[in-house]
Design a protein around this motif. Sequence first.
Motif, short mmCIF file in Angstrom:
data_model
loop_
_atom_site.label_atom_id
_atom_site.label_comp_id
_atom_site.label_asym_id
_atom_site.label_seq_id
_atom_site.Cartn_x
_atom_site.Cartn_y
_atom_site.Cartn_z
N ASN A 31 0.80 -1.21 0.00
CA ASN A 31 0.00 0.00 0.00
C ASN A 31 0.84 1.27 0.00
OD1 ASN A 31 -2.34 -1.50 0.02
ND2 ASN A 31 -2.78 -1.17 2.18
N TYR A 32 2.15 1.12 0.00
CA TYR A 32 3.04 2.26 0.11
C TYR A 32 3.99 2.35 -1.06
CZ TYR A 32 1.57 2.91 4.94
OH TYR A 32 0.84 3.15 6.08
N ALA A 33 4.10 3.56 -1.59
CA ALA A 33 5.25 3.85 -2.42
C ALA A 33 6.47 3.98 -1.52
CB ALA A 33 5.03 5.15 -3.20
N MET A 34 7.61 3.60 -2.04
CA MET A 34 8.83 3.64 -1.25
C MET A 34 9.83 4.57 -1.91
SD MET A 34 8.17 1.67 1.30
CE MET A 34 9.82 1.65 2.02
N ASP A 101 0.57 7.92 -0.43
CA ASP A 101 -0.08 8.72 -1.47
C ASP A 101 0.95 9.47 -2.28
OD1 ASP A 101 -2.64 11.36 -1.46
OD2 ASP A 101 -1.77 10.18 -3.08
N MET A 102 1.15 9.04 -3.52
CA MET A 102 2.06 9.73 -4.42
C MET A 102 1.34 10.60 -5.44
SD MET A 102 5.25 9.22 -3.59
CE MET A 102 4.70 9.33 -1.89
N ASN A 103 0.07 10.88 -5.17
CA ASN A 103 -0.65 11.83 -6.02
C ASN A 103 -0.12 13.24 -5.84
OD1 ASN A 103 -2.39 9.94 -7.19
ND2 ASN A 103 -3.84 10.10 -5.49
N VAL A 104 0.56 13.47 -4.73
CA VAL A 104 1.26 14.73 -4.53
C VAL A 104 2.66 14.57 -5.14
CG1 VAL A 104 -0.10 15.46 -2.57
CG2 VAL A 104 1.87 13.97 -2.20
N ASP A 105 3.62 15.32 -4.66
CA ASP A 105 4.95 15.33 -5.25
C ASP A 105 5.81 14.25 -4.59
OD1 ASP A 105 7.40 15.90 -6.38
OD2 ASP A 105 7.28 18.05 -6.02
N TYR A 106 6.21 13.27 -5.38
CA TYR A 106 7.00 12.15 -4.87
C TYR A 106 8.39 12.58 -4.43
CZ TYR A 106 8.75 12.39 -9.65
OH TYR A 106 9.28 12.83 -10.85
N LYS A 107 8.83 13.75 -4.86
CA LYS A 107 10.16 14.24 -4.50
C LYS A 107 10.19 14.95 -3.16
CE LYS A 107 10.47 16.73 -8.19
NZ LYS A 107 9.21 16.34 -8.86
N ARG A 108 9.03 15.20 -2.59
CA ARG A 108 8.95 15.96 -1.34
C ARG A 108 8.97 15.03 -0.13
NH1 ARG A 108 4.41 20.54 -1.60
NH2 ARG A 108 5.46 20.99 0.39
N ARG A 109 9.74 15.40 0.85
CA ARG A 109 9.81 14.61 2.07
C ARG A 109 8.46 14.49 2.76
NH1 ARG A 109 14.33 17.97 2.37
NH2 ARG A 109 13.28 19.31 3.89
N SER A 110 7.63 15.52 2.62
CA SER A 110 6.33 15.52 3.27
C SER A 110 5.38 14.49 2.69
CB SER A 110 5.71 16.91 3.19
OG SER A 110 5.53 17.31 1.85
N SER A 111 5.70 13.90 1.56
CA SER A 111 4.86 12.87 0.96
C SER A 111 5.04 11.50 1.61
CB SER A 111 5.14 12.76 -0.54
OG SER A 111 4.79 13.95 -1.22
N TYR A 112 5.99 11.39 2.51
CA TYR A 112 6.32 10.12 3.14
C TYR A 112 6.02 10.17 4.63
CZ TYR A 112 8.66 9.42 -1.28
OH TYR A 112 8.93 9.30 -2.63
#
Length: 125
Positions: A31-34, A101-112
């Motif tokens: 369920n998680y992008a890594m 949720d990688m619908n936001v910016d995958y490059k941002r630390r806040s996405s993790y």
Amino acid sequence: QVQLVESGGGMVQAGDSLKLSCAASGLTFSNYAMGWFRQAPGKEREFVATIYWRGQRTYYADSVKGRFTISRDNAKSTVYLHMNSLESEDTAVYYCAAGPDMNVDYKRRSSYNYWGQGTQVTVSS
């Protein structure tokens, strides 16, 4: 409790290769992008690579594209970072991270949401 545990870091010569691993527990891994991030002394933590939930998409920072490969094994709840042609500029603590949720910016630390403790990679020239 969610845990992400990195391993595989070490000291290598420029041009060498390393394989980092990050084993996850306490979450439904698929369920998680890594992602992998790194932080060099005196610098901010920066994006390295991301792999989507089933490995169908990968993204890389320009600085590592063509040299690093991110992969995952959902059956083992593990994400990998294969690093080739290492350079002294790659020296950093490498962190793995999990984000739902990688619908936001995958490059941002806040996405993790979850982060490992990091593993040191040192590349000598």
